[in-house]
Design a protein around this motif. Structure first.
Motif, PDB file in Angstrom:
ATOM      1  N   UNK A   1       0.850  -1.212   0.000  1.00 55.39           N
ATOM      2  CA  UNK A   1       0.000   0.000   0.000  1.00 55.39           C
ATOM      3  C   UNK A   1       0.877   1.251   0.000  1.00 55.39           C
ATOM      4  N   UNK A   2       0.647   2.157  -0.951  1.00 55.94           N
ATOM      5  CA  UNK A   2       1.440   3.366  -1.046  1.00 55.94           C
ATOM      6  C   UNK A   2       1.000   4.390   0.004  1.00 55.94           C
ATOM      7  N   UNK A   3       1.794   5.441   0.110  1.00 54.33           N
ATOM      8  CA  UNK A   3       1.498   6.541   1.027  1.00 54.33           C
ATOM      9  C   UNK A   3       1.396   6.046   2.469  1.00 54.33           C
ATOM     10  N   UNK A   4       2.412   5.285   2.870  1.00 58.15           N
ATOM     11  CA  UNK A   4       2.425   4.710   4.206  1.00 58.15           C
ATOM     12  C   UNK A   4       2.527   5.791   5.274  1.00 58.15           C
ATOM     13  N   UNK A   5       3.320   6.847   4.990  1.00 58.53           N
ATOM     14  CA  UNK A   5       3.512   7.899   5.987  1.00 58.53           C
ATOM     15  C   UNK A   5       2.202   8.588   6.374  1.00 58.53           C
ATOM     16  N   UNK A   6       1.356   9.019   5.398  1.00 55.57           N
ATOM     17  CA  UNK A   6       0.088   9.637   5.800  1.00 55.57           C
ATOM     18  C   UNK A   6      -0.773   8.717   6.644  1.00 55.57           C
ATOM     19  N   UNK A   7      -0.823   7.428   6.279  1.00 58.64           N
ATOM     20  CA  UNK A   7      -1.634   6.497   7.053  1.00 58.64           C
ATOM     21  C   UNK A   7      -1.106   6.354   8.474  1.00 58.64           C
ATOM     22  N   UNK A   8       0.228   6.327   8.622  1.00 57.79           N
ATOM     23  CA  UNK A   8       0.819   6.226   9.956  1.00 57.79           C
ATOM     24  C   UNK A   8       0.542   7.490  10.776  1.00 57.79           C
ATOM     25  N   UNK A   9       0.671   8.660  10.127  1.00 60.45           N
ATOM     26  CA  UNK A   9       0.413   9.915  10.826  1.00 60.45           C
ATOM     27  C   UNK A   9      -1.034   9.980  11.301  1.00 60.45           C
ATOM     28  N   UNK A  10      -1.950   9.577  10.424  1.00 59.59           N
ATOM     29  CA  UNK A  10      -3.367   9.574  10.794  1.00 59.59           C
ATOM     30  C   UNK A  10      -3.607   8.640  11.974  1.00 59.59           C
ATOM     31  N   UNK A  11      -2.975   7.471  11.946  1.00 58.70           N
ATOM     32  CA  UNK A  11      -3.133   6.502  13.036  1.00 58.70           C
ATOM     33  C   UNK A  11      -2.610   7.064  14.351  1.00 58.70           C
ATOM     34  N   UNK A  12      -1.480   7.803  14.295  1.00 61.38           N
ATOM     35  CA  UNK A  12      -0.916   8.405  15.508  1.00 61.38           C
ATOM     36  C   UNK A  12      -1.877   9.422  16.103  1.00 61.38           C
ATOM     37  N   UNK A  13      -2.483  10.264  15.243  1.00 64.05           N
ATOM     38  CA  UNK A  13      -3.437  11.265  15.736  1.00 64.05           C
ATOM     39  C   UNK A  13      -4.654  10.585  16.353  1.00 64.05           C
ATOM     40  N   UNK A  14      -5.120   9.504  15.730  1.00 62.65           N
ATOM     41  CA  UNK A  14      -6.266   8.772  16.265  1.00 62.65           C
ATOM     42  C   UNK A  14      -5.944   8.240  17.665  1.00 62.65           C
ATOM     43  N   UNK A  15      -4.779   7.611  17.814  1.00 65.35           N
ATOM     44  CA  UNK A  15      -4.384   7.074  19.118  1.00 65.35           C
ATOM     45  C   UNK A  15      -4.196   8.188  20.139  1.00 65.35           C
ATOM     46  N   UNK A  16      -3.615   9.316  19.699  1.00 61.90           N
ATOM     47  CA  UNK A  16      -3.421  10.460  20.592  1.00 61.90           C
ATOM     48  C   UNK A  16      -4.759  10.943  21.130  1.00 61.90           C
ATOM     49  N   UNK A  17      -5.740  11.067  20.240  1.00 64.26           N
ATOM     50  CA  UNK A  17      -7.048  11.547  20.668  1.00 64.26           C
ATOM     51  C   UNK A  17      -7.755  10.593  21.611  1.00 64.26           C
ATOM     52  N   UNK A  18      -7.515   9.295  21.435  1.00 59.43           N
ATOM     53  CA  UNK A  18      -8.170   8.306  22.286  1.00 59.43           C
ATOM     54  C   UNK A  18      -7.479   8.219  23.644  1.00 59.43           C
ATOM     55  N   UNK A  19      -6.120   8.247  23.650  1.00 57.78           N
ATOM     56  CA  UNK A  19      -5.366   8.071  24.888  1.00 57.78           C
ATOM     57  C   UNK A  19      -5.244   9.353  25.697  1.00 57.78           C
ATOM     58  N   UNK A  20      -5.121  10.504  25.009  1.00 65.00           N
ATOM     59  CA  UNK A  20      -4.970  11.773  25.723  1.00 65.00           C
ATOM     60  C   UNK A  20      -5.702  12.887  24.974  1.00 65.00           C
ATOM     61  N   UNK A  21      -7.024  12.866  24.997  1.00 68.99           N
ATOM     62  CA  UNK A  21      -7.797  13.852  24.219  1.00 68.99           C
ATOM     63  C   UNK A  21      -7.562  15.293  24.656  1.00 68.99           C
ATOM     64  N   UNK A  22      -7.273  15.515  25.939  1.00 65.44           N
ATOM     65  CA  UNK A  22      -7.073  16.885  26.420  1.00 65.44           C
ATOM     66  C   UNK A  22      -5.848  17.523  25.786  1.00 65.44           C
ATOM     67  N   UNK A  23      -4.732  16.793  25.771  1.00 70.85           N
ATOM     68  CA  UNK A  23      -3.511  17.361  25.195  1.00 70.85           C
ATOM     69  C   UNK A  23      -3.635  17.544  23.688  1.00 70.85           C
ATOM     70  N   UNK A  24      -4.325  16.630  23.006  1.00 70.84           N
ATOM     71  CA  UNK A  24      -4.546  16.800  21.569  1.00 70.84           C
ATOM     72  C   UNK A  24      -5.355  18.062  21.301  1.00 70.84           C
TER      73      UNK A  24
END
Length: 505
Positions: free
Chosen positions: A1-24
């Motif tokens: 699958x191409x464009x691995x970096x955008x998918x990884x970045x999106x996944x990081x933001x998703x996890x950030x919002x779930x684990x620490x929504x206040x800081x996000x």
């Protein structure tokens, strides 16, 4: 699958919002404040430039160029084409903001206007037209036209980077992967913001109709259920799922608007459309370039700059989707169909719903604006509840938001799948499912991080870098259109010369 970096970045933001929504939420707000303060002017100039460019293409000699071979017919009928581009481009947003935006401006108007006055009501409608009229559709139109032009006339692929190929600069050509990555990121967060708004409003509708409590838990559940629906629709393909759902959308939306028009203050609605259209045209340039350098005001940033960033973040998604369904149309037909016609539909929508809500607030002393200040997502249902057949119309409105939710989601899955597979017109179902899960995850993450504010913030932050890509796409389109027109003129002159030679013999 191409464009691995955008998918990884999106996944990081998703996890950030779930684990620490206040800081996000706090981090993204700081970034957004800096962007709106320092780059608000850029959004205004770029979007106005795209408006002028699209109008020039439609009215110039280049308007007869066809997106495809000269003898090709359009891939979809005019009603189906319009339904798909309209549902993908603005569906959920129009329903969400149709009542809440005019009433928000009425209670908190632009700088220099006193709240809760006739002037505030006029400004509320004028800026609603402004935010949902020609400007956003010109952004979509230019991006979509650039993609379609290189796709169908230059035999390119369905990628944003393909539409910058006419530029002679080597640095631009080497940045194709970056452009596609920015398009994926902007698309994912822009669509997630709209899906989050849709979840808020579906929750509001279910609260009115079925008594479902308004809560983050309910909204997360709505996103999960509707994600399953739009993934299923996307897997079924454009010709079936997206086409038919878009057509159903248009019918349901027209039916709801007609009911409100007939059962509401009909004459007031007509007067509102007439007066606001005149004011919109008169104030067009001033609103397009309005900033507040000598006034301490956040209004422009919270509304106009946010909207322009929202449209830009949606433009790779809507642009690729519109290009996908627009083969065989001329540039003139394309621009009229993607700028003028949807703008008129938006003007009518805001006149019907915003005009009715303001009439209730001003002449019937119904506290619609108070409901808007309390919860934007329930504003439409509060207004409908004051009308005859209000309960039935609330059910229709809830269904409308749900179907718009699904059409936006399945269109986004298709486009993200195309961008992440090298431009394939029909990505594998596995790719569509992955993107459907990621989009739903972003929407859930942003809701947990701060609801509507977080959704708006993410849109502005991730739209900024893609703004530069849009500028390059417009420049490349101009060069390509000019070159193709010259080539056609040379071919016609050569044909006429051969005909004269033949006749002289």
């Amino acid at each position: 699958m191409q464009l691995l970096f955008p998918a990884c970045l999106i996944s990081i933001v998703v996890l950030w919002g779930i684990l620490s929504p206040t800081t996000l939420g706090s981090t993204s707000h700081l970034v957004m404040t800096a962007i709106t303060k320092n780059f608000g002017w850029l959004y205004l100039w770029v979007v106005l430039g795209l408006v002028l460019f699209s109008l020039f293409l439609a009215t110039s000699r280049y308007g007869n160029l066809k997106l495809g071979k000269e003898d090709e017919e359009p891939a979809f009928s005019l009603p189906s084409w319009f339904a798909m581009l309209f549902a993908a481009g603005m569906g959920i947003g129009l329903v969400f903001w149709g009542v809440s935006e005019p009433l928000s401006h009425y209670a908190k108007p632009p700088p220099g206007i006193v709240a809760f006055t006739p002037d505030a009501a006029g400004a509320a409608m004028r800026y609603s037209f402004f935010h949902w009229g020609v400007h956003p559709w010109a952004v979509y139109s230019v991006v979509a036209l650039a993609i379609a032009f290189f796709l169908y006339r230059r035999d390119g692929v369905s990628l944003v980077s393909e539409s910058t190929n006419a530029l002679p600069w080597r640095a631009v050509q080497k940045m194709s992967g970056v452009f596609n990555g920015l398009a994926v990121i902007a698309t994912a967060f822009g669509v997630a913001a709209s899906l989050g708004m849709g979840a808020l409003q579906i929750n509001g509708g279910l609260s009115v109709v079925f008594g479902v409590p308004v809560s983050v838990t309910a909204q997360v559940g709505i996103i999960i259920v509707t994600a399953a629906l739009f993934i299923t629709s996307a897997v079924s393909g454009v010709e079936r799922g997206i086409k038919w759902l878009s057509s159903i959308n248009m019918i349901v939306a027209a039916f709801l608007a007609l009911l409100v028009f007939l059962l509401g203050p009909t004459i007031t609605i007509i007067d509102t459309l007439t007066s606001t259209l005149g004011n919109y045209l008169t104030e067009f340039v001033r609103m397009s370039l309005r900033m507040t350098p000598f006034r301490d005001s956040e209004w422009i940033g919270e509304w106009t700059v946010f909207y322009w960033a929202w449209w830009i973040s949606w433009s790779p998604f809507v642009g690729l989707f519109i290009a996908r369904v627009s083969r065989g149309r001329t540039i003139r037909e394309f621009v009229i169909g993607t700028v003028l016609a949807p703008s008129i539909a938006a003007f009518i929508w805001f006149s019907v719903f915003g005009g009715t809500a303001l009439h209730m607030e001003i002449w019937q002393s119904l506290p619609i604006s108070a409901a808007v200040q309390n919860d934007l997502s329930t504003a439409l249902f509060v207004m409908l509840g004051q009308m005859p057949l209000g309960f039935i119309m609330s059910i229709v409105a809830t269904v409308l938001v749900l179907v718009f939710f699904v059409t936006s989601g399945d269109s986004a899955i298709l486009v993200l799948g195309m961008m992440s597979t090298g431009g394939k017109s029909e990505p594998a179902n596995r790719i569509k499912i992955i993107w459907g899960v990621l989009i739903a995850g972003i929407a859930i993450s942003l809701l947990l991080a701060g609801g509507l504010d977080a959704l708006q913030t993410a849109t502005i932050v991730f739209a900024l870098p893609f703004t530069l890509v849009v500028i390059l796409m417009a420049l490349s389109l101009w060069r390509a259109v000019r070159d193709d027109w010259k080539e056609e003129q040379r071919a016609e002159r050569e044909l006429r010369r051969r005909m004269r030679d033949f006749m002289s013999k």
